[in-house]
Write a protein that holds these residues in place. Structure first.
Motif, PDB file in Angstrom:
ATOM      1  N   ALA A   3     -34.602 -66.387  36.768  1.00 52.77           N
ATOM      2  CA  ALA A   3     -33.635 -67.337  36.781  1.00 52.77           C
ATOM      3  C   ALA A   3     -33.425 -67.914  35.253  1.00 52.77           C
ATOM      4  O   ALA A   3     -32.579 -68.045  34.452  1.00 52.77           O
ATOM      5  N   VAL A   4     -34.637 -68.254  34.548  1.00 58.27           N
ATOM      6  CA  VAL A   4     -34.907 -68.844  33.301  1.00 58.27           C
ATOM      7  C   VAL A   4     -34.407 -67.642  32.480  1.00 58.27           C
ATOM      8  O   VAL A   4     -33.609 -68.259  31.425  1.00 58.27           O
ATOM      9  N   ILE A   5     -34.470 -66.526  32.670  1.00 56.47           N
ATOM     10  CA  ILE A   5     -34.351 -65.456  31.445  1.00 56.47           C
ATOM     11  C   ILE A   5     -32.842 -65.241  31.596  1.00 56.47           C
ATOM     12  O   ILE A   5     -32.325 -65.457  30.577  1.00 56.47           O
ATOM     13  N   ALA A   6     -32.163 -65.517  32.737  1.00 61.44           N
ATOM     14  CA  ALA A   6     -30.778 -65.053  32.851  1.00 61.44           C
ATOM     15  C   ALA A   6     -30.181 -66.167  32.198  1.00 61.44           C
ATOM     16  O   ALA A   6     -29.079 -66.082  31.330  1.00 61.44           O
ATOM     17  N   LEU A   7     -30.647 -67.525  32.430  1.00 60.59           N
ATOM     18  CA  LEU A   7     -29.943 -68.620  31.662  1.00 60.59           C
ATOM     19  C   LEU A   7     -29.838 -68.607  30.173  1.00 60.59           C
ATOM     20  O   LEU A   7     -28.933 -68.810  29.390  1.00 60.59           O
ATOM     21  N   ALA A   8     -31.217 -68.215  29.788  1.00 57.94           N
ATOM     22  CA  ALA A   8     -31.189 -67.902  28.167  1.00 57.94           C
ATOM     23  C   ALA A   8     -30.321 -66.910  27.726  1.00 57.94           C
ATOM     24  O   ALA A   8     -29.633 -67.104  26.558  1.00 57.94           O
ATOM     25  N   ALA A   9     -30.086 -65.920  28.384  1.00 55.90           N
ATOM     26  CA  ALA A   9     -29.172 -64.892  28.023  1.00 55.90           C
ATOM     27  C   ALA A   9     -27.794 -65.383  27.883  1.00 55.90           C
ATOM     28  O   ALA A   9     -26.918 -65.122  26.984  1.00 55.90           O
ATOM     29  N   MET A  42     -30.306 -52.498  51.214  1.00 57.60           N
ATOM     30  CA  MET A  42     -29.267 -51.411  51.087  1.00 57.60           C
ATOM     31  C   MET A  42     -28.590 -51.539  49.635  1.00 57.60           C
ATOM     32  O   MET A  42     -27.339 -51.153  49.578  1.00 57.60           O
ATOM     33  N   ASN A  43     -29.232 -52.092  48.821  1.00 54.60           N
ATOM     34  CA  ASN A  43     -28.804 -51.911  47.325  1.00 54.60           C
ATOM     35  C   ASN A  43     -29.030 -50.465  46.740  1.00 54.60           C
ATOM     36  O   ASN A  43     -30.242 -49.954  47.077  1.00 54.60           O
ATOM     37  N   GLY A  44     -28.102 -50.080  45.927  1.00 60.32           N
ATOM     38  CA  GLY A  44     -28.169 -48.737  45.264  1.00 60.32           C
ATOM     39  C   GLY A  44     -29.087 -48.864  44.138  1.00 60.32           C
ATOM     40  O   GLY A  44     -29.642 -49.918  43.773  1.00 60.32           O
ATOM     41  N   ALA A  45     -29.313 -47.618  43.449  1.00 61.47           N
ATOM     42  CA  ALA A  45     -30.271 -47.669  42.226  1.00 61.47           C
ATOM     43  C   ALA A  45     -29.552 -48.287  41.241  1.00 61.47           C
ATOM     44  O   ALA A  45     -30.410 -48.817  40.416  1.00 61.47           O
ATOM     45  N   ALA A  46     -28.426 -48.699  41.193  1.00 60.63           N
ATOM     46  CA  ALA A  46     -27.760 -49.361  39.847  1.00 60.63           C
ATOM     47  C   ALA A  46     -27.981 -51.002  39.977  1.00 60.63           C
ATOM     48  O   ALA A  46     -27.643 -51.733  39.077  1.00 60.63           O
ATOM     49  N   PHE A  47     -28.635 -51.450  41.028  1.00 63.33           N
ATOM     50  CA  PHE A  47     -28.989 -52.752  41.246  1.00 63.33           C
ATOM     51  C   PHE A  47     -29.353 -53.735  40.118  1.00 63.33           C
ATOM     52  O   PHE A  47     -29.182 -54.547  39.746  1.00 63.33           O
ATOM     53  N   ALA A  90     -28.606 -57.773  35.960  1.00 64.22           N
ATOM     54  CA  ALA A  90     -28.864 -58.168  34.473  1.00 64.22           C
ATOM     55  C   ALA A  90     -27.669 -58.371  33.817  1.00 64.22           C
ATOM     56  O   ALA A  90     -27.313 -59.457  33.149  1.00 64.22           O
ATOM     57  N   GLU A  91     -26.404 -57.527  34.255  1.00 65.51           N
ATOM     58  CA  GLU A  91     -25.290 -57.691  33.471  1.00 65.51           C
ATOM     59  C   GLU A  91     -24.514 -58.895  33.981  1.00 65.51           C
ATOM     60  O   GLU A  91     -24.122 -59.787  33.276  1.00 65.51           O
ATOM     61  N   VAL A  92     -24.684 -59.321  35.348  1.00 66.11           N
ATOM     62  CA  VAL A  92     -24.204 -60.453  35.938  1.00 66.11           C
ATOM     63  C   VAL A  92     -24.876 -61.680  35.411  1.00 66.11           C
ATOM     64  O   VAL A  92     -24.231 -62.695  35.120  1.00 66.11           O
ATOM     65  N   ALA A  93     -26.022 -61.708  35.209  1.00 67.49           N
ATOM     66  CA  ALA A  93     -26.918 -62.613  34.897  1.00 67.49           C
ATOM     67  C   ALA A  93     -26.481 -63.120  33.318  1.00 67.49           C
ATOM     68  O   ALA A  93     -26.499 -64.426  33.121  1.00 67.49           O
ATOM     69  N   GLY A  94     -25.967 -62.245  32.496  1.00 71.94           N
ATOM     70  CA  GLY A  94     -25.592 -62.561  31.244  1.00 71.94           C
ATOM     71  C   GLY A  94     -24.093 -62.957  30.909  1.00 71.94           C
ATOM     72  O   GLY A  94     -23.703 -63.430  30.090  1.00 71.94           O
ATOM     73  N   ASP A  95     -23.358 -62.879  32.139  1.00 75.23           N
ATOM     74  CA  ASP A  95     -21.960 -63.190  32.074  1.00 75.23           C
ATOM     75  C   ASP A  95     -21.407 -64.136  33.475  1.00 75.23           C
ATOM     76  O   ASP A  95     -21.153 -63.558  34.392  1.00 75.23           O
ATOM     77  N   PRO A  96     -21.722 -65.295  33.681  1.00 69.96           N
ATOM     78  CA  PRO A  96     -21.222 -66.210  34.863  1.00 69.96           C
ATOM     79  C   PRO A  96     -19.816 -65.735  35.089  1.00 69.96           C
ATOM     80  O   PRO A  96     -19.399 -65.887  36.363  1.00 69.96           O
ATOM     81  N   GLY A  97     -19.052 -65.122  34.392  1.00 72.76           N
ATOM     82  CA  GLY A  97     -17.587 -65.030  34.637  1.00 72.76           C
ATOM     83  C   GLY A  97     -17.451 -63.513  35.515  1.00 72.76           C
ATOM     84  O   GLY A  97     -16.334 -63.488  36.407  1.00 72.76           O
ATOM     85  N   LEU A  98     -18.570 -63.063  35.624  1.00 67.90           N
ATOM     86  CA  LEU A  98     -18.363 -61.604  36.473  1.00 67.90           C
ATOM     87  C   LEU A  98     -18.730 -62.040  38.104  1.00 67.90           C
ATOM     88  O   LEU A  98     -18.330 -61.224  38.774  1.00 67.90           O
ATOM     89  N   GLY A  99     -19.050 -63.351  38.071  1.00 62.57           N
ATOM     90  CA  GLY A  99     -19.318 -63.400  39.683  1.00 62.57           C
ATOM     91  C   GLY A  99     -20.750 -64.171  40.132  1.00 62.57           C
ATOM     92  O   GLY A  99     -21.490 -64.716  39.077  1.00 62.57           O
ATOM     93  N   ALA A 100     -21.035 -64.435  41.229  1.00 61.34           N
ATOM     94  CA  ALA A 100     -22.218 -65.160  41.600  1.00 61.34           C
ATOM     95  C   ALA A 100     -23.322 -64.772  41.348  1.00 61.34           C
ATOM     96  O   ALA A 100     -23.536 -63.437  41.063  1.00 61.34           O
ATOM     97  N   GLN A 101     -24.286 -65.467  40.690  1.00 57.89           N
ATOM     98  CA  GLN A 101     -25.668 -64.823  40.061  1.00 57.89           C
ATOM     99  C   GLN A 101     -26.364 -64.084  41.383  1.00 57.89           C
ATOM    100  O   GLN A 101     -26.684 -64.496  42.352  1.00 57.89           O
ATOM    101  N   LEU A 102     -26.700 -62.966  41.207  1.00 54.22           N
ATOM    102  CA  LEU A 102     -27.104 -61.920  41.919  1.00 54.22           C
ATOM    103  C   LEU A 102     -28.821 -61.804  41.751  1.00 54.22           C
ATOM    104  O   LEU A 102     -29.351 -61.759  40.728  1.00 54.22           O
ATOM    105  N   PHE A 103     -29.295 -62.033  42.967  1.00 50.67           N
ATOM    106  CA  PHE A 103     -30.660 -61.579  43.182  1.00 50.67           C
ATOM    107  C   PHE A 103     -30.592 -60.487  44.467  1.00 50.67           C
ATOM    108  O   PHE A 103     -29.708 -60.347  45.071  1.00 50.67           O
TER     109      PHE A 103
END
Ligand SMILES: [Zn+2]
Length: 467
Positions: A12-18, A141-146, A151-164
């Motif tokens: 979460a810290v890394i994501a916010l920094a990003a 049930m997440n695929g290999a792209a998880f 990482a992409e979503v963590a860097g852009d809150p406009g993409l959606g809920a922060q994903l873990f």
């Protein structure tokens, strides 16, 4: 309370920094000054429930995606040129933290692992976000792209809920999760048969950078082999060696006590076949085991076939693909669904789930918030969360207590100490409502705006009709 020292929190810290990253530019004095001051913004005059307490009408001072401080409403102590947003007459609550959901698993009335692709995952995360869920754990049930999507979503809150999330998760050979029923054509789920292969499966998922290990411990109503204690004990031990939390899917009471004794961190569904006895509740409290009831999961199996009045509210309709609306409007589909013996079993499951949640709440067990939304088309992303809050009242919660579970307590369960409360230093993830959710929990549906990491990321879901 939980023993794992969180990779979740670290990420979460890394994501916010990003997403905060503004580089001071030496050649531009104006930009320099902005960078120094950060993006200061005042959210003024709203009545704020911080996840724990009603703060009354205050000003939230935001900087770089976080709450810097909280001042009196209309405060004069702030610089005059600071941007202010006047939310007079509005109510603010923290963004909801869904600790058990799924993404990238549905399309129209269909479901399966063939839908796990970047654009569908982002579509789901956007929908959750528009409904006020700003943090979400995709529990298996997440695929290999998880990892890339996260990482992409963590860097852009406009993409959606922060994903873990868990990765694919760890299940049982010829058992849960049932590959055919869940549409797992490529079946990414690991299905170890002994302690050694269980450790290997957990190690492999840990290496891909998952946030949590998901186990399925369920004999599917006596129809399938259940994960053995040898396998889940080894998996839990190995996960803890990697400092990862372990969340177990269960349905029945039978495996719960030994899972708790074996150190599982989170029971990820309510017990739905029998009452939870006092000694088990006490053991959970002692061990700090978390519990997520997912009350809505069984109700969703039949409630839409009943065609409740609120089925036609824009708030729900806006969450549904056209194909789902058509199916739920079909008289034959509804009649078949309601006549199915599984419907009575689902009603009984909801009643037992409510009873057990009340027992654990009274026993002081750590309760988190989750719905299993997104796993199947009728577990409606975004809407399920608001229905879950409403159902929690039937387990004895007040609106305020239910909201505390869905925000502060759910974040705590995940060891995300940077969110869940609207307090200085935490993320500015919040939902703006036009009516008081502490007076009526259904007012969480009156969404005017959603903010995530200090940015407005969504507006009203649609015109909300009162039932
Ligand atoms: Zn699930």
């Amino acid at each position: 309370m939980l023993r794992r020292s969180g990779p979740l929190a670290a990420l979460a810290v890394i994501a916010l920094a990003a997403c905060g990253g503004r580089e001071p530019d030496a050649a531009a004095p104006v930009a320099d000054e902005r960078a120094e001051r950060g993006d200061l913004l005042v959210i003024d005059n709203a009545r704020v429930f911080d996840g724990e307490r009603d703060l009354g009408t205050v000003a939230l001072v935001l900087r770089d995606g976080r709450i810097e401080r909280i001042e009196a409403a209309g405060s004069e102590v702030l610089p005059a040129d600071v941007e202010r947003i006047d939310y007079s007459g509005r109510h603010i609550i923290p963004g909801l933290v869904n600790a058990h959901a799924h993404v990238g698993n549905t399309e129209g009335t269909e479901h399966g692992d063939r839908f796990y692709m970047r654009d569908i995952v982002v579509r789901d995360l956007r929908q959750f976000q528009a409904y006020g869920v700003t943090t979400l754990v995709s529990l298996g049930m997440n695929g290999a792209a998880f990892p890339q999507i996260r990482a992409e979503v963590a860097g852009d809150p406009g993409l959606g809920a922060q994903l873990f999330g868990a990765g694919a998760g760890v299940g049982t050979s010829d058992g849960a999760p049932p590959a055919a029923n869940m549409g797992l054509e490529q079946d990414p789920v690991a299905r170890p048969t002994d302690a050694a292969s269980a450790r290997e499966a957990v190690r492999a998922q840990a290496e891909t950078g998952v946030d949590v290990i998901k186990l399925w411990v369920d004999d599917l109503g006596g129809k399938a082999p259940e994960m053995t204690p040898e396998v889940y004990r080894a998996a839990i031990e190995e996960a803890h060696r990697h400092d990862l939390l372990v969340a177990a899917h269960i349905h029945d009471l039978a495996p719960a006590a030994d899972l708790v004794a074996s150190g599982v961190d989170i029971i990820a569904h309510g017990v739905r076949d029998q009452p939870i006895y006092a000694a088990l509740a006490a053991a959970m409290r002692e061990a700090g085991t978390g519990y997520i009831a997912t009350l809505q999961i069984d109700e969703a199996n039949y409630i839409y076939a009943e065609h409740p009045e609120w089925l036609d509210t824009p708030f729900l309709r806006n969450a549904l693909p056209e194909a789902v609306v058509r199916q739920w409007s079909d008289a034959e589909w509804r009649a078949t669904k309601l006549a199915d013996p599984a419907t009575q079993r689902a009603r009984d499951a909801v009643a037992m789930n409510l009873r057990n949640l009340a027992t654990l709440r009274e026993s002081g067990v750590a309760i988190g918030f989750g719905t299993d939304a997104g796993a199947l088309p009728h577990r409606v992303a975004g809407f399920a969360e608001h229905r879950e809050l409403e159902l929690m009242l039937q387990a004895g919660y007040t609106p305020q207590q239910a909201l505390t579970v869905a925000t502060r307590d759910s974040a705590r369960l995940l060891q995300l100490d940077d969110r869940g409360l609207l307090q200085p230093g935490r993320r500015a993830d919040f939902v703006v409502l036009s009516a008081d959710p502490l007076a009526d929990i259904r007012n969480t549906r009156r969404i005017e705006a959603v903010w995530q990491a200090g940015r407005q990321v969504a507006g009203p879901v649609g015109e909300y009709a009162i039932d």
